[in-house]
Design an enzyme around this catalytic site. Structure first.
Site, PDB file in Angstrom:
ATOM      1  N   TYR A 231      18.847  30.447  32.134  1.00 16.99           N
ATOM      2  CA  TYR A 231      19.004  31.447  31.080  1.00 16.99           C
ATOM      3  C   TYR A 231      18.764  30.956  29.654  1.00 16.99           C
ATOM      4  O   TYR A 231      18.809  31.752  28.736  1.00 16.99           O
ATOM      5  CB  TYR A 231      20.325  32.208  31.185  1.00 16.99           C
ATOM      6  CG  TYR A 231      21.595  31.379  31.338  1.00 16.99           C
ATOM      7  CD1 TYR A 231      22.084  30.600  30.303  1.00 16.99           C
ATOM      8  CD2 TYR A 231      22.320  31.423  32.524  1.00 16.99           C
ATOM      9  CE1 TYR A 231      23.257  29.877  30.444  1.00 16.99           C
ATOM     10  CE2 TYR A 231      23.497  30.703  32.671  1.00 16.99           C
ATOM     11  CZ  TYR A 231      23.957  29.924  31.621  1.00 16.99           C
ATOM     12  OH  TYR A 231      25.107  29.214  31.778  1.00 16.99           O
TER      13      TYR A 231
ATOM     14  N   CYS B 240      47.205  29.284  71.213  1.00 15.74           N
ATOM     15  CA  CYS B 240      47.875  29.740  72.415  1.00 15.74           C
ATOM     16  C   CYS B 240      47.017  29.257  73.574  1.00 15.74           C
ATOM     17  O   CYS B 240      45.808  29.465  73.591  1.00 15.74           O
ATOM     18  CB  CYS B 240      47.945  31.270  72.424  1.00 15.74           C
ATOM     19  SG  CYS B 240      48.431  31.927  74.022  1.00 15.74           S
TER      20      CYS B 240
ATOM     21  N   LYS C 163      26.711  37.819  34.385  1.00 15.54           N
ATOM     22  CA  LYS C 163      27.463  36.580  34.217  1.00 15.54           C
ATOM     23  C   LYS C 163      27.709  36.008  35.612  1.00 15.54           C
ATOM     24  O   LYS C 163      28.541  36.503  36.374  1.00 15.54           O
ATOM     25  CB  LYS C 163      28.788  36.839  33.498  1.00 15.54           C
ATOM     26  CG  LYS C 163      29.530  35.569  33.167  1.00 15.54           C
ATOM     27  CD  LYS C 163      30.694  35.842  32.245  1.00 15.54           C
ATOM     28  CE  LYS C 163      31.318  34.561  31.725  1.00 15.54           C
ATOM     29  NZ  LYS C 163      31.782  33.668  32.758  1.00 15.54           N
TER      30      LYS C 163
ATOM     31  N   LYS D 193      34.061  40.792  30.914  1.00 16.09           N
ATOM     32  CA  LYS D 193      34.560  40.361  32.232  1.00 16.09           C
ATOM     33  C   LYS D 193      35.039  41.560  33.022  1.00 16.09           C
ATOM     34  O   LYS D 193      35.764  42.400  32.504  1.00 16.09           O
ATOM     35  CB  LYS D 193      35.731  39.396  32.034  1.00 16.09           C
ATOM     36  CG  LYS D 193      35.317  38.053  31.467  1.00 16.09           C
ATOM     37  CD  LYS D 193      35.081  37.047  32.560  1.00 16.09           C
ATOM     38  CE  LYS D 193      36.219  36.066  32.585  1.00 16.09           C
ATOM     39  NZ  LYS D 193      36.083  35.012  33.548  1.00 16.09           N
TER      40      LYS D 193
ATOM     41  N   ASP E  36      28.864  33.654  38.537  1.00 18.95           N
ATOM     42  CA  ASP E  36      30.104  32.901  38.700  1.00 18.95           C
ATOM     43  C   ASP E  36      29.821  31.578  39.396  1.00 18.95           C
ATOM     44  O   ASP E  36      29.983  31.433  40.605  1.00 18.95           O
ATOM     45  CB  ASP E  36      31.103  33.745  39.494  1.00 18.95           C
ATOM     46  CG  ASP E  36      32.523  33.272  39.275  1.00 18.95           C
ATOM     47  OD1 ASP E  36      32.731  32.391  38.421  1.00 18.95           O
ATOM     48  OD2 ASP E  36      33.425  33.791  39.952  1.00 18.95           O
TER      49      ASP E  36
ATOM     50  N   CYS F  47      52.267  36.538  73.828  1.00 16.06           N
ATOM     51  CA  CYS F  47      52.527  36.385  75.264  1.00 16.06           C
ATOM     52  C   CYS F  47      53.603  35.358  75.544  1.00 16.06           C
ATOM     53  O   CYS F  47      53.913  35.078  76.699  1.00 16.06           O
ATOM     54  CB  CYS F  47      51.240  36.000  75.992  1.00 16.06           C
ATOM     55  SG  CYS F  47      50.680  34.339  75.592  1.00 16.06           S
TER      56      CYS F  47
ATOM     57  N   CYS G 249      53.614  31.579  71.557  1.00 11.59           N
ATOM     58  CA  CYS G 249      52.672  32.617  71.157  1.00 11.59           C
ATOM     59  C   CYS G 249      53.409  33.935  70.886  1.00 11.59           C
ATOM     60  O   CYS G 249      54.162  34.410  71.741  1.00 11.59           O
ATOM     61  CB  CYS G 249      51.631  32.820  72.246  1.00 11.59           C
ATOM     62  SG  CYS G 249      50.546  34.219  71.902  1.00 11.59           S
TER      63      CYS G 249
ATOM     64  N   GLU H 233      22.678  40.285  30.456  1.00 15.49           N
ATOM     65  CA  GLU H 233      22.410  39.500  31.677  1.00 15.49           C
ATOM     66  C   GLU H 233      23.665  39.520  32.532  1.00 15.49           C
ATOM     67  O   GLU H 233      24.755  39.744  32.029  1.00 15.49           O
ATOM     68  CB  GLU H 233      22.111  38.028  31.310  1.00 15.49           C
ATOM     69  CG  GLU H 233      20.903  37.846  30.439  1.00 15.49           C
ATOM     70  CD  GLU H 233      20.827  36.415  29.865  1.00 15.49           C
ATOM     71  OE1 GLU H 233      21.501  35.514  30.376  1.00 15.49           O
ATOM     72  OE2 GLU H 233      20.079  36.249  28.892  1.00 15.49           O
TER      73      GLU H 233
ATOM     74  N   CYS I 185      46.141  35.590  77.603  1.00 16.01           N
ATOM     75  CA  CYS I 185      46.929  36.181  76.514  1.00 16.01           C
ATOM     76  C   CYS I 185      46.294  37.513  76.094  1.00 16.01           C
ATOM     77  O   CYS I 185      45.101  37.576  75.815  1.00 16.01           O
ATOM     78  CB  CYS I 185      46.960  35.221  75.333  1.00 16.01           C
ATOM     79  SG  CYS I 185      47.752  35.920  73.887  1.00 16.01           S
TER      80      CYS I 185
HETATM   81  S1  IVH Z   1      25.268  31.935  28.066  1.00 11.63           S
HETATM   82  C1  IVH Z   1      26.961  29.629  24.446  1.00 11.63           C
HETATM   83  N1  IVH Z   1      24.520  33.402  30.129  1.00 11.63           N
HETATM   84  O1  IVH Z   1      29.591  31.631  31.611  1.00 11.63           O
HETATM   85  C2  IVH Z   1      26.387  30.407  25.554  1.00 11.63           C
HETATM   86  N2  IVH Z   1      26.413  31.977  30.360  1.00 11.63           N
HETATM   87  O2  IVH Z   1      32.028  31.597  29.745  1.00 11.63           O
HETATM   88  C3  IVH Z   1      27.113  30.318  26.847  1.00 11.63           C
HETATM   89  N3  IVH Z   1      27.457  32.028  32.559  1.00 11.63           N
HETATM   90  O3  IVH Z   1      29.661  28.300  30.557  1.00 11.63           O
HETATM   91  C4  IVH Z   1      26.293  30.503  28.037  1.00 11.63           C
HETATM   92  N4  IVH Z   1      26.071  33.498  33.462  1.00 11.63           N
HETATM   93  O4  IVH Z   1      28.581  28.789  32.809  1.00 11.63           O
HETATM   94  C5  IVH Z   1      25.396  32.493  29.646  1.00 11.63           C
HETATM   95  N5  IVH Z   1      23.785  34.733  31.896  1.00 11.63           N
HETATM   96  C6  IVH Z   1      24.633  33.835  31.406  1.00 11.63           C
HETATM   97  C7  IVH Z   1      25.685  33.306  32.188  1.00 11.63           C
HETATM   98  C8  IVH Z   1      26.561  32.374  31.624  1.00 11.63           C
HETATM   99  C9  IVH Z   1      27.128  32.714  33.660  1.00 11.63           C
HETATM  100  C10 IVH Z   1      28.612  31.099  32.445  1.00 11.63           C
HETATM  101  C11 IVH Z   1      28.247  29.762  31.849  1.00 11.63           C
HETATM  102  C12 IVH Z   1      29.148  29.590  30.657  1.00 11.63           C
HETATM  103  C13 IVH Z   1      30.225  30.576  30.915  1.00 11.63           C
HETATM  104  C14 IVH Z   1      30.763  31.069  29.597  1.00 11.63           C
END
Ligand code: IVH
Length: 697
Positions: A254, A456, A124, A343, A126, A441, A438, A122, A461
């Site tokens: 998720y 300015c 990740k 990551k 942010d 100018c 500025c 999946e 300008c």
């Molecule tokens: S699984 C124990 N799935 O990443 C399982 N986490 O560093 C942990 N996150 O705190 C969560 N996308 O906030 C999972 N597809 C995803 C995710 C995800 C983002 C974040 C989540 C978690 C952090 C872990």
């Protein structure tokens, strides 16, 4: 006989209300979860208005799961702390193929020989993790098998907190449109979900929402937020559900758990499918995978597409799909052994500041920019980063030669986020002094009270002119293709333009005298310039570069006033009738058109053939026949503003509450009128709802 009567009978208000709610939920799901609306916004509004009107007539039928009830009251005492059903853990990270291979090997070893392993990959996301608790409606407990008539309501939303105890942010999470307030019995059955369950997932701020929110912050003279994750986290913890609703957060699910935190499915891939079937937004970028190479393929593809997603991801999560195997693999301290985060290479880098220079924008705003020793961040070489304003430099205590951390966040422009210091990266010594004049100018610069930026003041300008021309020509404004930096610089150097209007005097011979301009590109540019004469009023307005007038405000102004002439003479008061236009914006517009130079510019544009066409919006009569009573202090609108807006939309404002009152608009410290409203069962709404009724956003 009876059955004929019931066939002929019209639906009762309660039935109609339920039918409308179902319809709205269906279209909200298509729009906010599937990104595939089937009806226009206007048609959607019609259904919502009908529901609002019916709920107004029958306030006793309003239920918390109604789509009209997303924005509720403010949380009274901050956010109560609540224990999680089971801890919300974090993930171990790997950052290379080698480390991932090690993790995969350890999983296979622990799983034992001959055990086939299936992973789910999946994205990740942010953002910040969130646990949503759903409960059988009216507390009726039921298992999926006999749940035919029991739907599930969202009852609680918890942040991760310290992992064991989270904060109850339900009022704010309810405003996220992709979070279902209720899941129907049919959907639960289809998804094989019980009617009491927990969903875990990630709250994110889409980049579009982030950029827009930051634009607004900048317009208000505030330092922009560093990245969408921080902004989302900050937003979820504000005490104003109205603000949260405006920021347009999103939720991706998720995990599907029982109320006691057990897995509801034997495979993670089934859980994701079930959540999708139940109406949750599940990230479509997911894949069941059996071999290591395919995992790496997924990771590489994700990294490649990362920039095109519209939201931020910082890696890929790889999970063992079988929950039985997950249980056998278990946990190490704070993280599961059955999942890992790959990551991506950081989108931040450390480098040294070589100089700080101040740039002048089209509105005269002075922005300090760090000139950096070039550093590669996420595949792009970065040699400049914004420092926002003088205060920001002060807060960082930044000196030239300092080492800094630079981030490429949701914005295209990289930013300095902090000063770093260690043996190899000692502090710099050269103090930076913000200029008093500025840099382009040499005119005086000013900083208005309460604002973070210096400006300015010289309207002539050259830097302002250059930026104005670039803005005017840019995509989404006047769309003059071919009028980029190189061209504008040449035109200015040769003194061929000294105003936007001069663009319309350019001719082929003139253009051909420039460097690297051939016959073909000269003709194309002239055609583009000619074409821009037909741009509608809203785009010209946006193009003029009036302070605080972004794309949306320009659109609203054009709709309201319908012509350049009407707008040019509008008083501040008249301007403020436009939703979203406050005193600062109206003052900026007035100042712009009060300046003779600017009026001449408009006339010159008109003379060259710009049409400034706009369709004036039909006067709204949405509130025709409705009576409002205002009480308490509203968060943004003054009493007079609210009254003017209601009256412009055809409504009436009265001083006392009676049975005939349609709505009481209550703000902070509302008193006896609110009590009276409750007594008489007159619907009470807040400012945000009033603005909605007025047809705003
Ligand atoms: S699984 C124990 N799935 O990443 C399982 N986490 O560093 C942990 N996150 O705190 C969560 N996308 O906030 C999972 N597809 C995803 C995710 C995800 C983002 C974040 C989540 C978690 C952090 C872990």
């Amino acid at each position: 006989m009876l059955s004929i009567i019931s066939l002929m009978a019209k639906s009762t208000p309660a039935e109609r209300i339920e039918a409308l709610r179902d319809k709205i939920r269906h279209h909200e799901h298509l729009y906010y979860v599937m990104d595939a609306p089937e009806i226009s916004d206007a048609d959607y509004d019609v259904i919502v208005r009908e529901l609002q009107a019916l709920e107004k007539e029958h306030p006793e039928l309003i239920t918390p799961d109604s789509p009209t009830q997303r924005v509720g009251g403010k949380p009274k005492e901050g956010f109560p702390k609540v224990a999680h059903s089971r801890p919300m853990l974090s993930l171990d990270n790997v950052t290379s193929e080698e480390e991932l291979r090690d993790w995969d090997r350890r999983v296979r070893e622990r799983a034992g020989e001959n055990v086939e392993i299936s992973y789910v990959c999946e994205y990740k996301l942010d953002g910040l993790s969130m646990a949503l608790h759903y409960q059988a409606k009216d507390g009726q407990e039921a298992k999926a098998a006999d749940a035919k008539n029991v739907s599930a309501d969202l009852v609680r939303a918890l942040t991760r907190g310290n992992g064991t105890i989270g904060e109850d942010v339900t009022t704010n999470v309810r405003t996220i449109r992709s979070v279902p307030l209720s899941v129907s019995a049919e959907k639960l059955v289809k998804a094989k979900l019980p009617s009491t369950f927990e969903v875990r997932g990630e709250v994110v701020m889409p980049l579009k929402a982030f950029l827009k929110a930051n634009e607004e912050r900048e317009a208000q003279g505030l330092t922009p937020a560093a990245n969408p994750r921080n902004y989302a986290a900050g937003t979820i913890r504000t005490l104003e559900p109205n603000i949260v609703a405006q920021r347009r957060l999103d939720f991706y699910a998720y995990f599907a758990l029982t109320a006691t935190g057990e897995n509801l499915f034997t495979e993670q891939s089934d859980a994701l499918d079930a959540l999708t079937a139940a109406g949750f937004r599940v990230n479509p970028h997911r894949e069941a995978i059996h071999t290591f190479d395919k995992i790496m393929d997924f990771v590489n593809r994700a990294e490649k597409h990362r920039a095109d997603l519209g939201y931020e991801i910082d890696g890929v999560v790889i999970k063992v799909s079988s929950t039985e195997l997950q249980a056998r693999l278990g946990y190490t301290g704070r993280a599961p052994r059955w999942a890992v985060a790959y990551k991506f290479t950081a989108r931040a880098g450390i480098t040294q500041v070589e100089d700080i220079k101040v740039q002048v924008g089209r509105t005269g705003k002075l922005t300090p920019v760090a000139w950096l020793k070039p550093v590669v961040i996420g595949g792009t070489t970065v040699s400049r980063a914004t420092l926002h304003n003088a205060d920001f430099i002060g807060q960082l205590g930044l000196k030239i030669d300092d080492w800094v951390k630079v981030e490429r966040g949701g914005d295209v422009i990289p930013k300095v986020v902090e000063v770093v210091e260690d043996e190899a990266q000692p502090r710099g010594h050269t103090k930076f002094h913000f200029p008093t004049h500025c840099p382009e100018c040499n005119s005086e610069i000013v900083r208005a009270e309460g604002e973070a930026d210096y400006r300015c003041v010289n309207v002539d300008c050259p830097a302002r002119l250059r930026e104005s021309l670039l803005h005017y020509a840019s995509r989404g404004v006047m769309n003059i293709e071919g009028l980029g930096e190189a061209m504008v610089t040449q035109l200015l150097d040769r003194k061929m333009v000294s105003s936007i209007a001069d663009l319309y005097k350019l001719d082929e011979a003139g253009l051909l005298s420039l460097e690297r301009v051939g016959e073909k590109s000269a003709r194309t540019l002239l055609k583009e310039i000619e074409q821009s004469k037909k741009a509608p009023l809203n785009r010209v307005l946006y193009g003029l570069g009036i302070r605080f007038i972004g794309e949306r405000t320009a659109q609203l102004l054009a709709e309201e006033f319908g012509s350049m002439d009407a707008l040019m003479v509008a008083s501040q008061e008249e301007l403020e009738r436009v939703n979203e236009v406050g005193p600062r914006v109206s003052q900026a517009i007035r100042e712009f058109f009060d300046e003779e130079k600017n009026r001449i510019l408009v006339e010159r544009l008109r003379a060259t053939g710009l049409t400034f066409t706009a369709e004036k919006r039909k006067k709204s009569s949405e509130l025709e026949g409705l009576t409002f009573v205002l009480t308490g202090t509203l968060p943004n609108l003054s009493r007079e503003d609210a009254k003017a807006k209601i009256e412009t939309a055809g409504g009436r404002v009265s001083g006392s509450v009676s049975k005939k009152t349609s709505y009481v608009v209550a703000g902070e410290e509302a008193g006896s009128k609110l009590e009276k409203a409750q007594e008489l069962k007159v619907p009470v709404i807040d400012e945000a709802r009033l603005l909605e009724l007025l047809g705003g956003s």
